[in-house]
Design a protein around this motif. Structure first.
Motif, PDB file in Angstrom:
ATOM      1  N   SER A  90       2.174   1.718  -3.207  1.00 51.65           N
ATOM      2  CA  SER A  90       1.027   2.238  -4.178  1.00 51.65           C
ATOM      3  C   SER A  90       0.946   3.727  -4.132  1.00 51.65           C
ATOM      4  O   SER A  90       0.925   4.356  -5.298  1.00 51.65           O
ATOM      5  CB  SER A  90      -0.097   1.340  -3.844  1.00 51.65           C
TER       6      SER A  90
ATOM      7  N   MET B  56      -1.771  -2.121  -9.112  1.00 56.39           N
ATOM      8  CA  MET B  56      -2.073  -1.947  -7.580  1.00 56.39           C
ATOM      9  C   MET B  56      -3.523  -1.568  -7.478  1.00 56.39           C
ATOM     10  O   MET B  56      -4.111  -1.925  -6.310  1.00 56.39           O
ATOM     11  CB  MET B  56      -1.035  -1.238  -7.145  1.00 56.39           C
TER      12      MET B  56
ATOM     13  N   VAL C  46       0.651   1.221 -11.499  1.00 59.90           N
ATOM     14  CA  VAL C  46      -0.345   1.789 -10.932  1.00 59.90           C
ATOM     15  C   VAL C  46      -1.717   1.113 -10.880  1.00 59.90           C
ATOM     16  O   VAL C  46      -2.542   0.983  -9.892  1.00 59.90           O
ATOM     17  CB  VAL C  46      -0.443   3.373 -10.982  1.00 59.90           C
TER      18      VAL C  46
ATOM     19  N   LYS D 234       0.995  -1.284   0.122  1.00 57.96           N
ATOM     20  CA  LYS D 234      -0.082  -0.134   0.069  1.00 57.96           C
ATOM     21  C   LYS D 234       0.841   1.289  -0.145  1.00 57.96           C
ATOM     22  O   LYS D 234       0.647   2.242  -0.640  1.00 57.96           O
ATOM     23  CB  LYS D 234      -0.759  -0.093   1.180  1.00 57.96           C
TER      24      LYS D 234
END
Length: 323
Positions: free
Chosen positions: A178, A268, A265, A175
């Motif tokens: 990301s 994720m 991007v 996370k």
């Protein structure tokens, strides 16, 4: 930390087992060997050129270019680890080192690209201030400081001891990566567009250049209060070439961002959206997609330096001399 909470914090396979980050097949081995055999010598030769030739040290932008090349070179740390793990040393400690390194090269590339774009923007909009303030030392300090800070924030959970390195991918780690990818990707895209627009504005303004009379002319013609101006028109053919180069720079810059950062991007965002709506195990088949994107994400370290050589005449001639 109990077992159930631990299982919820890592990426799982379809069978509910912990997903092992280092899993490569023969096709992946071939792709990695080919990319490493081309990309490593190419990036090293360009880096050596930028370091050895003193005339390239006169421009701070070449230090940002060197940082980008070194970022490309760091791309090959991960595949080398994978190849060693696959064929020579399949040890758990190497997998721990792999987890400590993943995401770092891509993030460093984006942060150095962003710094280079900011430098270009300042050079276009504030050329005198940029020439005075942007020194080689300042460029190096910016690159080193931003790189260290980025790595610290990216690996914060391991550095401060919130968790220990294991042969697995923590969801919190994914996370954080990301968030970095999204922020830097959007920033680089926006800066490319802003620089393109500013370049077009300057080219439009360069069609006519106003010049005021010299002081002695003003003294002779004191009775004349009107300052006359003359217009110097840039040839349409030359102006068209400059506009075409600005457009090509925008297209190439955006296209290069769309291979590695954009795919990461999208993947994720898809992965976490799937987990949010359908749960962990139902989205475990996306691990295969992540594997493919990881293979594709290695290619910018091969074609990126080639783009710099094609677009940068000064670098290309210096590189040819060093070779």
């Amino acid at each position: 930390m109990n077992n159930s909470s631990f299982i919820e914090e890592v990426v799982l396979t379809e069978n509910g087992e912990i997903y092992k980050p280092i899993e490569i097949g023969i096709t992946s081995v071939i792709v990695k060997i080919v990319c490493c055999s081309i990309g490593i010598p190419l990036n090293i030769s360009i880096a050596v050129t930028l370091i050895r030739l003193r005339r390239l040290h006169r421009k701070p932008r070449n230090f940002f270019l060197l940082a980008i090349i070194l970022s490309y070179l760091s791309f090959f740390i991960v595949p080398i680890m994978e190849l060693i793990y696959w064929g020579i040393y399949p040890d758990e400690s190497l997998c721990h080192a792999y987890v400590a390194v993943i995401f770092v090269p891509q993030i460093l590339l984006l942060i150095n690209m962003f710094l280079a774009l900011i430098d270009r923007y300042l050079a276009i909009n504030h050329p005198l201030l940029h020439r005075e303030k942007m020194t080689n030392r300042l460029a190096c300090c910016l690159i080193v400081t931003c790189s260290i800070l980025t790595v610290f924030l990216l690996k914060f959970i391991y550095i401060v001891g919130l968790d220990i390195l294991r042969c697995e991918i923590l969801l919190l780690h994914a996370k954080v990566a990301s968030i970095f990818f999204i922020i830097l990707f959007v920033s680089c895209m926006a800066m490319n567009i802003v620089i393109y627009r500013q370049t077009k504005i300057l080219l439009r303004e360069s069609r006519t250049v106003k010049a005021t009379p010299a002081d002695n002319v003003v003294a002779i013609n004191q009775s004349n209060n009107v300052v006359r101006s003359m217009s110097i028109h840039v040839g349409r053919k030359k102006l068209g070439q400059l506009e075409m180069e600005a457009t090509q720079t925008l297209v190439i810059g955006v296209a290069s961002l769309c291979v590695m950062p954009c795919l990461n991007v999208i993947f994720m965002a898809t992965f976490f959206a799937c987990r949010l709506f359908f749960g962990q195990l139902e989205c475990s088949n996306l691990n295969v997609m992540g594997f493919l994107i990881k293979e594709i994400a290695l290619t910018p370290a091969v074609y990126g330096p080639l783009i710099f050589l094609v677009r940068n005449k000064e670098l290309r001639s210096a590189w040819a001399c060093v070779k």
